[in-house]
Design an enzyme around this catalytic site. Structure first.
Site, PDB file in Angstrom:
ATOM      1  N   GLY A 172      -1.434 -13.808   5.539  1.00 13.32           N
ATOM      2  CA  GLY A 172      -1.558 -12.376   5.295  1.00 13.32           C
ATOM      3  C   GLY A 172      -2.673 -12.074   4.331  1.00 13.32           C
ATOM      4  CG  HIS A 173      -6.168 -10.433   2.634  1.00 10.99           C
ATOM      5  ND1 HIS A 173      -6.536  -9.639   1.577  1.00 10.99           N
ATOM      6  CD2 HIS A 173      -7.088 -11.424   2.678  1.00 10.99           C
ATOM      7  CE1 HIS A 173      -7.643 -10.125   1.024  1.00 10.99           C
ATOM      8  NE2 HIS A 173      -7.990 -11.224   1.662  1.00 10.99           N
ATOM      9  CG  ASP A 174      -1.359  -8.861  -1.092  1.00 11.60           C
ATOM     10  OD1 ASP A 174      -0.563  -8.541  -0.206  1.00 11.60           O
ATOM     11  OD2 ASP A 174      -1.160  -9.800  -1.893  1.00 11.60           O
ATOM     12  N   GLY A 175      -4.449  -5.694  -0.258  1.00 14.77           N
ATOM     13  CA  GLY A 175      -5.635  -4.880  -0.481  1.00 14.77           C
ATOM     14  C   GLY A 175      -5.361  -3.757  -1.447  1.00 14.77           C
TER      15      GLY A 175
ATOM     16  CB  SER B 123      -9.324  -6.925  -0.614  1.00 16.35           C
ATOM     17  OG  SER B 123     -10.315  -6.767  -1.610  1.00 16.35           O
TER      18      SER B 123
ATOM     19  N   GLY C 227      -6.545   3.772  -5.978  1.00 15.87           N
ATOM     20  CA  GLY C 227      -5.247   4.423  -5.880  1.00 15.87           C
ATOM     21  C   GLY C 227      -4.494   4.122  -4.605  1.00 15.87           C
TER      22      GLY C 227
END
Length: 433
Positions: A287-290, A57, A294
């Site tokens: 920001g962002h996380d993805g 993401s 895995g």
């Protein structure tokens, strides 16, 4: 911070969480420092500064930036209904705007349902742009569907595919060559993800199975250094091409959820247009996380100091590496913004009366069950530990469960109507549904 051994720190944390390979990039004081650890897959090539990791993401801010470039050029408007540029969407487009799509407030389903069976993004959009749960009003609910629709908008306006647009219009000016986990092949290859099973002491490679239709919400693969360059673009770094105007850069990271009754609990402290907002000690980082198959990747930037931190990992335990990294950086004097709603939740309490039942967001279902002794669980996810204020942890509760999912029940007048799990909002279904 200058005395911190980034390669040694990355190696220590990655080994501790059984991550085969990782990258860390920190931009501070006008200089970027990188570190690499491990291998792309056990027995495979070593991770280098140029290894591309599937971003999951974290692809979304790139799609949002492309859309913002179109807005800067006057091709679309952030607040203009999409009925003009996307008439094929029918009456539902009158309630949809680019700003609502990018801020996850359009009321669309959490998942891009049936995307693997759709022949194109346009065909998918024509069937799946109606609100998943009308009548709730302005509320945050994390939506992959909204970014698939944004990708369709980009293609309709530019006449390019999303892959062509992200490569030619956005990444090429930054001198970045992308890799993709779904879509056309490129000269760059993406590293494999891995599933870590501590109880069995095994690490297993997993295949990324992305749908081409869903590419705008999760198909990019890049390095930590690439992520830093992208964040520097959004900081207005004068050494990079000015692909967006200064006012637009500010608009993208302005909190759209300030004062909203239902914000991005479990994911961030606020949300802009494509960017999550994380507050710590008076500072607001974007920001962002993805998370992919895995993989776990993370990006944060401080618009005041210009500091950027990017981590890429090729294991499902990468979130634990990130949490430990944030703590270690804080000890070294860099207080990185990171949303941790369960950091100090108070003592466990019984679950609210009447919270058991089924909740739905589009085709996604969240089933809360009670074991007869007051214990709650979320089907296919884990045990629920409730805390004051209707919030809960799914999985091992704090303090040991530092990567537990955060959620909350939402209601009034003694009735629970909604549940929010990792930012996804779902409405209670009638009994027996």
């Amino acid at each position: 911070m200058d005395r911190l051994d980034l390669p040694g720190l990355l190696a220590e944390l990655a080994r501790g969480h059984r991550v085969p390979g990782a990258q860390l990039a920190v931009h501070r004081g006008g200089r970027t420092t990188t570190a690499e650890y491990g291998v792309e897959t056990p027995g495979g090539p070593p991770v280098t500064s140029g290894t591309a990791f599937p971003l999951g993401s974290l692809t979304k801010p790139f799609t949002a930036t492309l859309a913002a470039m179109l807005a800067d050029d006057g091709d679309v408007g952030f607040g203009t209904p999409l009925a003009g540029p996307l008439p094929e969407l029918g009456p539902a487009a009158a309630e949809l705007t680019l700003a609502r799509l990018l801020s996850h407030t359009a009321g669309l389903a959490a998942n891009a349902e049936d995307a693997d069976r759709a022949p194109s993004r346009r065909a998918w959009a024509e069937e799946h742009c109606a609100p998943a749960w009308p009548g709730i009003g302005a509320a945050f609910s994390y939506s992959n569907a909204g970014y698939v629709l944004t990708g369709h908008l980009i293609e309709s306006v530019t006449g390019m595919t999303w892959w062509e647009a992200v490569e030619d219009l956005l990444l090429a000016p930054l001198e970045i060559t992308p890799a993709f986990v779904a879509g056309p092949p490129t000269a760059r290859r993406a590293a494999s993800g891995h599933s870590v099973h501590p109880s069995r002491d095994v690490v297993v490679a997993v295949e990324e199975e992305g749908s081409p239709v869903e590419a705008p919400d999760g198909a990019l693969a890049l390095s930590a250094a690439d992520l830093v360059a992208f964040a520097r673009l959004h900081l207005g770094d004068p050494s990079l091409p000015a692909l967006l105007g200064g006012d637009t850069l500010l608009r993208l990271r302005a909190d759209r959820l300030a004062g909203a009754a239902i914000g991005p609990y479990g994911m961030a402290d606020g949300w802009g247009l494509g960017w999550a907002l994380h507050r710590r000690d008076g500072a607001e980082w974007f920001g962002h996380d993805g998370t992919g198959e895995g993989t776990s990747c993370h990006l944060r930037a401080d618009p005041v100091s210009g500091t950027v931190v990017a981590l890429t990992t090729n294991a499902n335990t990468g979130l634990a590496v990130w949490r430990d990294l944030v703590d270690r950086l804080a000890a070294a004097g860099v207080e990185v913004g990171d949303h941790r709603p369960l950091a100090d939740p108070g003592p466990p309490v019984p679950g609210p009366p009447g919270c058991a039942g089924a909740y739905a967001n589009g085709a996604a279902r969240f089933e809360v069950s009670e074991d007869g002794a007051g214990g709650l669980s979320l089907r296919s996810t884990g045990a629920i530990t409730c805390f004051p204020g209707l919030v809960f942890a799914v999985g091992e509760p704090p303090p040991r469960g530092r990567t537990a999912h955060a959620g909350r029940f939402i209601g009034g007048g003694g009735r629970i109507d909604l549940i929010q799990v990792t930012g996804r909002l779902a409405r209670r279904l009638p009994p027996g549904s």
